[in-house]
Design a protein around this motif. Structure first.
Motif, PDB file in Angstrom:
ATOM      1  N   GLY A  96      55.505  35.206  33.650  1.00  0.00           N
ATOM      2  CA  GLY A  96      55.127  34.277  32.586  1.00  0.00           C
ATOM      3  C   GLY A  96      53.788  34.593  31.937  1.00  0.00           C
ATOM      4  O   GLY A  96      53.476  34.066  30.871  1.00  0.00           O
ATOM      5  N   SER A 116      60.178  38.916  31.200  1.00  0.00           N
ATOM      6  CA  SER A 116      60.462  37.711  30.400  1.00  0.00           C
ATOM      7  C   SER A 116      61.928  37.572  30.012  1.00  0.00           C
ATOM      8  O   SER A 116      62.409  36.470  29.783  1.00  0.00           O
ATOM      9  N   GLN A 137      60.101  29.528  32.080  1.00  0.00           N
ATOM     10  CA  GLN A 137      59.038  28.571  32.434  1.00  0.00           C
ATOM     11  C   GLN A 137      59.632  27.403  33.207  1.00  0.00           C
ATOM     12  O   GLN A 137      60.832  27.123  33.102  1.00  0.00           O
ATOM     13  N   GLY A 161      54.690  29.992  34.124  1.00  0.00           N
ATOM     14  CA  GLY A 161      55.722  30.975  34.455  1.00  0.00           C
ATOM     15  C   GLY A 161      56.221  30.836  35.883  1.00  0.00           C
ATOM     16  O   GLY A 161      55.608  30.186  36.729  1.00  0.00           O
TER      17      GLY A 161
END
Ligand SMILES: Cc1cc2nc3c(=O)[nH]c(=O)nc-3n(C[C@H](O)[C@H](O)[C@H](O)COP(=O)(O)OP(=O)(O)OC[C@H]3O[C@@H](n4cnc5c(N)ncnc54)[C@H](O)[C@@H]3O)c2cc1C
Length: 502
Positions: A96, A116, A137, A161
């Motif tokens: 994150g 990601s 997230q 994250g």
């Protein structure tokens, strides 16, 4: 003339030093061939997007030579195998990007492996576990699981994250009930230093799992977590802001030392007003719609300036902050210290806060007090309930126990906008923890002499620590974990990467 030449040479060498090495560019090329369409260079849109998605915006300035965004575990394995062939190439792993430390999930002129795009959460109802990939997230994950009436022990601020939070421990509203987030990991799918994909399971690799729970990024790149799931319904919680200094600290003291109900949690943050005075911002949480009277002790007698506590879905509680790190345009740093609860010294928090005000006041006056670095201090209860829940699940690398006396984790967050303040902002926080460390022995001794049971094992909490703090060295089983790390990384491959080292 000589000085002009010298200047030109200096500039030239600075440029040379700052540029990626030929070997790094070769590694980028090799990775590009192995995972076509997923590697990006400065100037490419996905590079710009990934490189600007840091909580500490200062990290965007590091500029990796290339960024690779794998979507599959075998691709991560392939990238690791390629990096093994380029022994002098630096790299980092990012999920994150919320760790504010330079060089942890960011790398200057090296290869950034950004996870990601490896996103996804799945609830296995039969096994009562959740499979979670490291991208994304907490807000999204908690909302998704809520549809099934379950949750996992996770972030208190939804924008944070997943991968780094889980690899570095994870303190949650649910930690007094179930332990730290990492305590819930029953299996890691991890790419090891030699590029093999391992399934590190609590049953078959108990010691390695304990070492990895809160051990950071030095064991491998985890591409999937299997975590214990728990039921969740509506919760009671939100923020209250208080202004009365002594009664608010007295309530904090009692809660740290005497928390009985594992369903309750607080985060206590002081925000010094540069012009004088403090505000006390307290996040309250109770896993249920109505905390029994007395759960939050003296806090219940205080009159808040602002009260936003209500019954709400858990996902709303964790989404109080914005859901993305993009858009935060401040430079930030964390620094942390774990401290013992001193029953006979209820004024300690206030002493710490007053010292902090002195440090910043002596450095920042006039306009600078308003425009220079801003800070908050969080006092986070870290009591025996967490240790007990952690032990019941096999424990983690911090090695906290249910029989330990209560502790709290102090976290200093610094926020500033001007690069020239980097050193200063970090220096204020350092000055405070050094002052606390200097007086710790004395105040602990005084408290023990008065009959207090004082925790003397005080491991740093990795998720809140500053890069220079010796987090792994503070673990009581450091030597055992170091051997475990060497067992899966005999060549020291991960030493080239990011975070807190063994
Ligand atoms: C606003 C805010 C609120 C926060 N609240 C909390 C909180 O309530 N509780 C708490 O415990 N912490 C909290 N934190 C701290 C947070 O947990 C850490 O910053 C954490 O590192 C964030 O995870 P990330 O995925 O963004 O990490 P990243 O910055 O992506 O990575 C951090 C470290 O973990 C490594 N890493 C990341 N993913 C992997 C992986 N899959 N495999 C191996 N290594 C990996 C990276 O290499 C790096 O060293 C908060 C931080 C912020 C900014």
């Amino acid at each position: 003339m000589r000085s002009v030449t010298l200047l030109a040479l200096q500039l030239w060498s600075a440029v040379v030093v700052a540029a990626p090495t030929p070997s790094t560019l070769d590694a980028c090329k090799a990775i590009q061939s192995a995972v076509p369409g997923k590697l990006f260079y400065p100037g490419d849109g996905p590079y710009k997007q990934e490189n600007s998605d840091y909580y500490n915006i200062g990290l965007s300035e590091l500029m990796p030579a290339c960024i690779v965004r794998p979507t599959l575990t075998p691709e991560v394995a392939e990238i690791v195998k390629i990096l093994n062939k380029f022994a002098d190439v630096k790299f980092a792993v990012k999920s994150g990007g919320h760790d504010p430390n330079a060089g942890h999930s960011s790398v200057r002129d090296g290869v950034l492996i950004a996870l990601s795009q490896m996103k996804g959460v799945e609830y296995d109802k039969a096994k009562k576990v959740v499979y979670l990939k490291p991208g994304g997230q907490w807000s999204g994950v908690i909302k998704e699981l809520e549809k099934d009436g379950v949750t996992i022990v996770g972030g208190r601020i939804g924008a944070v994250g997943l991968g780094g939070y889980l690899m570095q421990g994870g303190l949650s509203y649910l930690s007094s009930q179930y332990g730290m987030a990492a305590d819930q990991i029953v299996e890691y799918e991890t790419v090891l230093a030699n590029g093999t994909i391992a399934h590190i399971n609590q049953q078959t690799n108990k010691d390695l799992v304990v070492a990895m729970r809160g051990g950071g990024d030095q064991f491998g790149i985890t591409t999937k977590f299997t975590l214990t799931a728990y039921p969740i319904g509506k919760i009671w919680g939100g923020i209250r802001i208080f202004t009365q200094r002594d009664p608010t600290f007295a309530a904090l003291h009692d809660f740290i030392g005497g928390q009985k109900d594992p369903k309750a949690a607080i985060i206590f943050t002081t925000m010094s007003n540069p012009l004088g005075g403090s505000l006390f911002l307290v996040f309250f949480f109770y896993d249920g719609e109505k905390p029994p009277a007395g759960t939050f002790g003296k806090f219940e007698q205080l009159r808040p300036l602002i009260d936003m506590v209500k019954v709400q879905p858990y996902s709303d509680m964790v989404s109080l902050a914005p859901s993305s790190s993009t858009g935060v345009t401040m430079r930030t740093a964390f620094r942390s210290i774990t401290l013992p609860y001193l029953a006979s010294r209820p004024g300690w928090y206030s002493e710490i806060e007053a010292k902090w005000a002195n440090i910043t006041k002596s450095k920042l006056s006039g306009l600078a007090a308003l425009t220079g670095p801003q800070h908050t201090i969080a006092f986070q209860p870290f009591g025996p309930l967490i240790g007990r829940a952690s032990e019941a699940r096999g424990g983690n690398s911090m090695g906290i126990k249910g029989s330990d006396p209560p502790r709290f984790i102090l976290e200093i967050t610094s926020l500033w906008s001007d690069k020239k303040d980097d050193e200063a902002a970090q220096g204020y926080a350092r000055a405070l923890t050094e002052w606390i460390e200097q007086q710790l022995k004395e105040v602990s001794g005084q408290a023990s002499a008065k009959g207090d049971k004082v925790a003397d094992y005080l491991p740093y909490f990795m998720n809140d620590a500053f890069a220079e703090q010796n987090v792994t060295g503070s673990y009581r089983d450091y030597e055992r974990f170091k051997r475990a790390k060497a067992g899966v990384d005999p060549s020291g491959f991960w030493t080239r990467a990011g975070g807190f080292k063994y």
